[in-house]
Write an enzyme that holds these catalytic residues in place. Structure first.
Site, PDB file in Angstrom:
ATOM      1  N   SER A  56       0.803  -1.216   0.000  1.00 23.01           N
ATOM      2  CA  SER A  56       0.000   0.000   0.000  1.00 23.01           C
ATOM      3  C   SER A  56       0.838   1.270   0.000  1.00 23.01           C
ATOM      4  O   SER A  56       0.361   2.326  -0.358  1.00 23.01           O
ATOM      5  CB  SER A  56      -0.913   0.023   1.235  1.00 23.01           C
ATOM      6  OG  SER A  56      -0.140  -0.035   2.413  1.00 23.01           O
ATOM      7  N   CYS A  57       2.085   1.186   0.397  1.00 19.93           N
ATOM      8  CA  CYS A  57       2.884   2.408   0.539  1.00 19.93           C
ATOM      9  C   CYS A  57       4.341   2.115   0.267  1.00 19.93           C
ATOM     10  O   CYS A  57       5.067   1.704   1.158  1.00 19.93           O
ATOM     11  CB  CYS A  57       2.724   2.984   1.938  1.00 19.93           C
ATOM     12  SG  CYS A  57       3.680   4.492   2.197  1.00 19.93           S
ATOM     13  N   GLY A  58       4.776   2.309  -0.962  1.00 18.49           N
ATOM     14  CA  GLY A  58       6.157   2.034  -1.303  1.00 18.49           C
ATOM     15  C   GLY A  58       7.127   3.015  -0.700  1.00 18.49           C
ATOM     16  O   GLY A  58       8.322   2.773  -0.671  1.00 18.49           O
ATOM     17  N   VAL A  59       6.643   4.141  -0.188  1.00 20.02           N
ATOM     18  CA  VAL A  59       7.533   5.170   0.296  1.00 20.02           C
ATOM     19  C   VAL A  59       7.726   5.120   1.805  1.00 20.02           C
ATOM     20  O   VAL A  59       8.556   5.815   2.347  1.00 20.02           O
ATOM     21  CB  VAL A  59       6.993   6.558  -0.119  1.00 20.02           C
ATOM     22  CG1 VAL A  59       5.902   7.015   0.810  1.00 20.02           C
ATOM     23  CG2 VAL A  59       8.107   7.572  -0.180  1.00 20.02           C
ATOM     24  N   CYS A  60       6.959   4.308   2.516  1.00 16.84           N
ATOM     25  CA  CYS A  60       7.028   4.250   3.962  1.00 16.84           C
ATOM     26  C   CYS A  60       8.436   3.885   4.411  1.00 16.84           C
ATOM     27  O   CYS A  60       9.078   3.007   3.858  1.00 16.84           O
ATOM     28  CB  CYS A  60       6.044   3.214   4.506  1.00 16.84           C
ATOM     29  SG  CYS A  60       4.327   3.599   4.145  1.00 16.84           S
TER      30      CYS A  60
END
Length: 274
Positions: free
Chosen positions: A114-118
């Site tokens: 859901s969040c590749g940048v986390c």
């Protein structure tokens, strides 16, 4: 569908009682991306179009600017318990003279679907300087065409039809012609696959093209569009405040809630005509 869909028995409960039946699930597996043999990132993705995914990821992270920056791409010898290649480790070799990724790009941990940048150290590490700013792109797009693009994308979501569990991204021309669509359990992966396709097709910068995503428009998706020089990003759902801020700063037209013949235009509305 190969490795894209897995079958699993489920108990279906409804007004008429319960029964056991097979169900189709979207496959989710890790992909480790290496550069010149050094691990760079692990992302949970739907198998397929891995080379596009890796190219798109490296481009949107600012590591490469064109397909010529990659010398080769090959699957490494990753085996399961039965000795079969998992095709879950992909190594990309940089062309001579292309500098390796900077330390801030490295993601030596799992990125989620859901969040590749986390997990990045700071917001500044995400605000990468694009080589292809969309600010000066003079493309114009009719409102009626943009309003129809999410439905055109939805009609091409073959794996979603079977599983109901995938995001999609597609690139369109201003006339509404669909160039490519990719599906993935991760919305950021779907966009990376589309941008990787464009990179391999020598269509980066993506001047005059429209990126449509099946869900919300997060900051990271806007960042990826900006890095690829895409002038218009449309989403079925809402953008975040930071996504709108980045789109405004970067000269990207951002549209959200494109449904039932209406939409919200958040930035650079001048590209959308009646």
């Amino acid at each position: 569908m190969g490795r894209l869909i897995a079958r699993r028995p489920v108990v279906r409960i409804g007004p008429d009682g319960d029964r056991t039946r097979p169900d189709s699930l979207a496959v989710e597996e890790p992909l480790e991306i290496r550069v010149d043999g050094k691990p760079l990132a692990v992302t949970m993705r739907t198998p397929g179009h891995d080379v596009e995914l890796a190219h798109g990821f490296l481009h949107t992270e600012g590591v490469i600017g064109s397909v010529d920056d990659i010398r080769d791409a090959r699957y490494c010898d990753s085996r399961d318990d039965e000795g079969r290649n998992t095709y879950n480790v992909l190594d990309l070799g940089l062309a001579p003279g292309v500098p390796p990724p900077v330390t801030g790009v490295e993601r030596n941990f799992y990125t989620t679907s859901s969040c590749g940048v986390c997990g990045k150290a700071s917001l500044d590490a995400v605000r990468l300087k694009t080589r292809y700013s969309p600010a000066d792109d003079d493309v114009r797009l009719r409102f009626g065409v943009l309003a129809e693009l999410p439905d055109a994308l939805r009609k091409r979501q073959q794996v979603f039809d079977r599983t109901g569990g995938l995001h999609a991204a597609g690139l369109f021309t201003p006339n509404g012609e669909l160039l490519v669509v990719r599906e993935d359990v991760g919305r950021h992966n779907a966009v990376d696959k589309v941008i990787g396709w464009a990179l391999l097709a020598n269509r980066i910068p993506a001047t005059g093209l429209i990126l449509i995503v099946s869900g919300r428009a997060s900051f990271e998706l806007v960042q990826k569009a900006v890095m690829a020089g895409i002038p218009v990003l449309g989403a079925v759902s809402a953008p975040s405040s930071l996504a709108a801020d980045l789109a405004d700063e970067s000269g990207l037209t951002l549209a959200g809630f494109i449904r039932n013949g209406s939409m919200n235009l958040y930035t650079h509305q001048h590209r959308i005509t009646s």
